[in-house]
Write a protein that holds these residues in place. Structure first.
Motif, PDB file in Angstrom:
ATOM      1  N   ILE A  46     -31.557  47.705  12.444  1.00  7.99           N
ATOM      2  CA  ILE A  46     -30.322  48.101  11.776  1.00  7.99           C
ATOM      3  C   ILE A  46     -30.675  49.005  10.605  1.00  7.99           C
ATOM      4  N   ALA A  47     -29.906  50.069  10.431  1.00  4.74           N
ATOM      5  CA  ALA A  47     -30.069  50.946   9.271  1.00  4.74           C
ATOM      6  C   ALA A  47     -28.693  51.265   8.716  1.00  4.74           C
ATOM      7  N   GLY A  48     -28.589  51.331   7.404  1.00  7.20           N
ATOM      8  CA  GLY A  48     -27.284  51.594   6.828  1.00  7.20           C
ATOM      9  C   GLY A  48     -27.340  52.296   5.492  1.00  7.20           C
ATOM     10  N   ILE A  49     -26.214  52.911   5.150  1.00  4.76           N
ATOM     11  CA  ILE A  49     -26.051  53.581   3.865  1.00  4.76           C
ATOM     12  C   ILE A  49     -24.769  53.082   3.221  1.00  4.76           C
ATOM     13  N   ILE A  50     -24.684  53.226   1.904  1.00  4.50           N
ATOM     14  CA  ILE A  50     -23.493  52.839   1.164  1.00  4.50           C
ATOM     15  C   ILE A  50     -22.972  54.056   0.406  1.00  4.50           C
ATOM     16  N   VAL A  51     -21.677  54.305   0.532  1.00  8.56           N
ATOM     17  CA  VAL A  51     -21.052  55.433  -0.142  1.00  8.56           C
ATOM     18  C   VAL A  51     -20.083  54.874  -1.181  1.00  8.56           C
ATOM     19  N   VAL A  79     -23.008  58.738   8.683  1.00  5.27           N
ATOM     20  CA  VAL A  79     -23.604  57.624   9.412  1.00  5.27           C
ATOM     21  C   VAL A  79     -24.679  58.086  10.396  1.00  5.27           C
ATOM     22  N   ASN A  80     -24.668  59.368  10.726  1.00  6.44           N
ATOM     23  CA  ASN A  80     -25.669  59.870  11.673  1.00  6.44           C
ATOM     24  C   ASN A  80     -27.074  59.936  11.070  1.00  6.44           C
ATOM     25  N   PHE A  81     -27.168  59.919   9.734  1.00  2.00           N
ATOM     26  CA  PHE A  81     -28.504  59.917   9.109  1.00  2.00           C
ATOM     27  C   PHE A  81     -29.255  58.625   9.414  1.00  2.00           C
ATOM     28  N   PRO A  82     -28.689  57.451   9.141  1.00  2.00           N
ATOM     29  CA  PRO A  82     -29.415  56.227   9.519  1.00  2.00           C
ATOM     30  C   PRO A  82     -29.557  56.082  11.034  1.00  2.00           C
ATOM     31  N   ARG A  83     -28.602  56.588  11.780  1.00  2.00           N
ATOM     32  CA  ARG A  83     -28.682  56.489  13.240  1.00  2.00           C
ATOM     33  C   ARG A  83     -29.879  57.266  13.794  1.00  2.00           C
ATOM     34  N   VAL A  97     -34.035  52.368  15.378  1.00  2.00           N
ATOM     35  CA  VAL A  97     -32.743  51.817  14.962  1.00  2.00           C
ATOM     36  C   VAL A  97     -31.813  51.706  16.161  1.00  2.00           C
ATOM     37  N   GLU A  98     -31.195  50.545  16.329  1.00  2.00           N
ATOM     38  CA  GLU A  98     -30.228  50.342  17.404  1.00  2.00           C
ATOM     39  C   GLU A  98     -28.784  50.428  16.900  1.00  2.00           C
ATOM     40  N   VAL A  99     -28.548  49.958  15.677  1.00  2.00           N
ATOM     41  CA  VAL A  99     -27.207  50.009  15.092  1.00  2.00           C
ATOM     42  C   VAL A  99     -27.304  50.632  13.706  1.00  2.00           C
ATOM     43  N   ALA A 100     -26.446  51.626  13.454  1.00  2.00           N
ATOM     44  CA  ALA A 100     -26.381  52.263  12.143  1.00  2.00           C
ATOM     45  C   ALA A 100     -24.990  52.076  11.568  1.00  2.00           C
ATOM     46  N   PHE A 101     -24.922  52.024  10.242  1.00  2.00           N
ATOM     47  CA  PHE A 101     -23.610  51.902   9.617  1.00  2.00           C
ATOM     48  C   PHE A 101     -23.547  52.709   8.327  1.00  2.00           C
ATOM     49  N   ALA A 102     -22.327  53.091   7.987  1.00  2.00           N
ATOM     50  CA  ALA A 102     -22.017  53.663   6.683  1.00  2.00           C
ATOM     51  C   ALA A 102     -20.912  52.794   6.108  1.00  2.00           C
TER      52      ALA A 102
END
Length: 331
Positions: free
Chosen positions: A219-224, A243-247, A252-257
């Motif tokens: 899992i990878a994620g960012i916070i805005v 969200v495409n940056f962590p993806r 990574v299988e799941v990315a989120f913003a």
């Protein structure tokens, strides 16, 4: 064309009253392109039609033909027919829409259904694809270059400019036909993807500082944070695509913003999957929806930590189910 599309064509041909075609809030190219294409077509057919959206047209979509004719919702007018495109229901307009007859044209799984005039096909790569099929059956000769441009923008962006798994040979065939009718692939890409502001670049820099990996990199994620928008002179639409940056990180299988929206008292979560995990299941558990590889939801939370915990718990649960199913499958 599938038979599901016929009732809506017959209904629209016979409609003599007012029609509103409208998009979901925080519009993307598929919802606005589909809405504008149907609006322009119905105008050519002499219908009393308007096109609407709760939010202002974002900069990255202001190139769409006749986008300046989109009215701001809500409006006090009561329409004979209201048609929401690329959304799971009227509630996705983000505001009240008054219509005697409700219709939904969409490619999302589930959602609200209003009757026989709905046209919902989850196998379609984009709602623009469905709109094109409807217009083509009704009167292909009426699909001019401006309608084709709107539809191409929706189809191209919802397939990641033909990179995502929802791209098929038929997707390319439809794109070919739209280009033959006047859509300009190069201009669409340039206008959509290569007009970023300096503020957007600075926003990206701030957001990437929040990038984190979880669950051994699955899992990878960012916070805005809302403060990021204020500090960089940007607005919520500028979070599109972040969200495409962590993806893009290997493994990574799941990315989120996770995007702070204090005006609504919620956090907006955008979810992306590469291949194995169905993020629509995650979004639905949290009151949202979407597709297997791209979904979203809103999370009510008192703090960043609480919102992040709610989101990560739902993602981890889906990951656990996905991998346990793989283990249980016979070799």
């Amino acid at each position: 064309m599938r038979h599901e599309g016929v009732p809506i064509i017959d209904m629209l041909k016979q409609e003599e009253g007012s029609i509103l075609v409208f998009s979901h809030e925080n519009p993307d190219a598929d919802t606005l392109g589909s809405a504008l294409a149907l609006y322009l077509f119905l105008k050519k057919k002499g219908k009393k039609v308007k096109v609407g959206c709760k939010d202002r047209v974002p900069h990255f979509l202001d190139f769409l033909p006749h986008s300046d004719e989109i009215i701001e919702l809500p409006t006090p007018e009561v329409f004979d027919t209201g048609i929401i495109v690329d959304a799971s229901g009227f509630y996705r307009a983000g505001t009240e829409v008054k219509a005697i007859k409700k219709v939904r044209i969409d490619h999302h799984i589930g959602g609200e259904f209003y009757g026989i005039y709905d046209y919902v096909d989850p196998s379609a790569p984009a709602t623009a694809y469905i709109i094109y099929q409807i217009l083509k059956v009704w009167d292909e000769s009426a699909i001019d270059s401006q309608i084709a441009e709107c539809l191409y923008a929706g189809l191209a962006t919802d397939t990641g400019f033909f990179k995502y798994s929802n791209t098929s040979a038929e997707t390319f065939q439809i794109a070919k036909e739209l280009v033959e009718k006047g859509a300009d692939p190069h201009r669409t890409y340039m206008m959509f993807s290569e007009r970023e502001s300096l503020g957007k670049m600075r926003l990206i820099s701030k957001v990437l500082d929040t990038l984190n990996l979880y669950e051994d990199g699955l899992i990878a994620g960012i916070i805005v944070y809302d403060s990021f928008f204020k500090e960089t002179g940007t607005t919520y639409p500028d979070s599109e695509g972040l969200v495409n940056f962590p993806r893009s990180i290997e493994g990574v299988e799941v990315a989120f913003a996770l995007i702070e929206k204090p005006d609504e008292g919620v956090w907006k979560a955008s979810l992306r999957s590469k291949e194995k995990v169905n993020v629509a299941n995650i979004a639905q558990k949290l009151g949202g929806g979407g597709h297997k590889y791209a979904s979203g939801c809103k999370i009510k939370a008192r703090s960043t930590a609480e919102a992040l915990d709610i989101l990560l718990s739902a993602i981890k649960e889906e990951l656990k189910q996905e991998y346990s199913q793989k283990v249980q499958c016979p070799a």
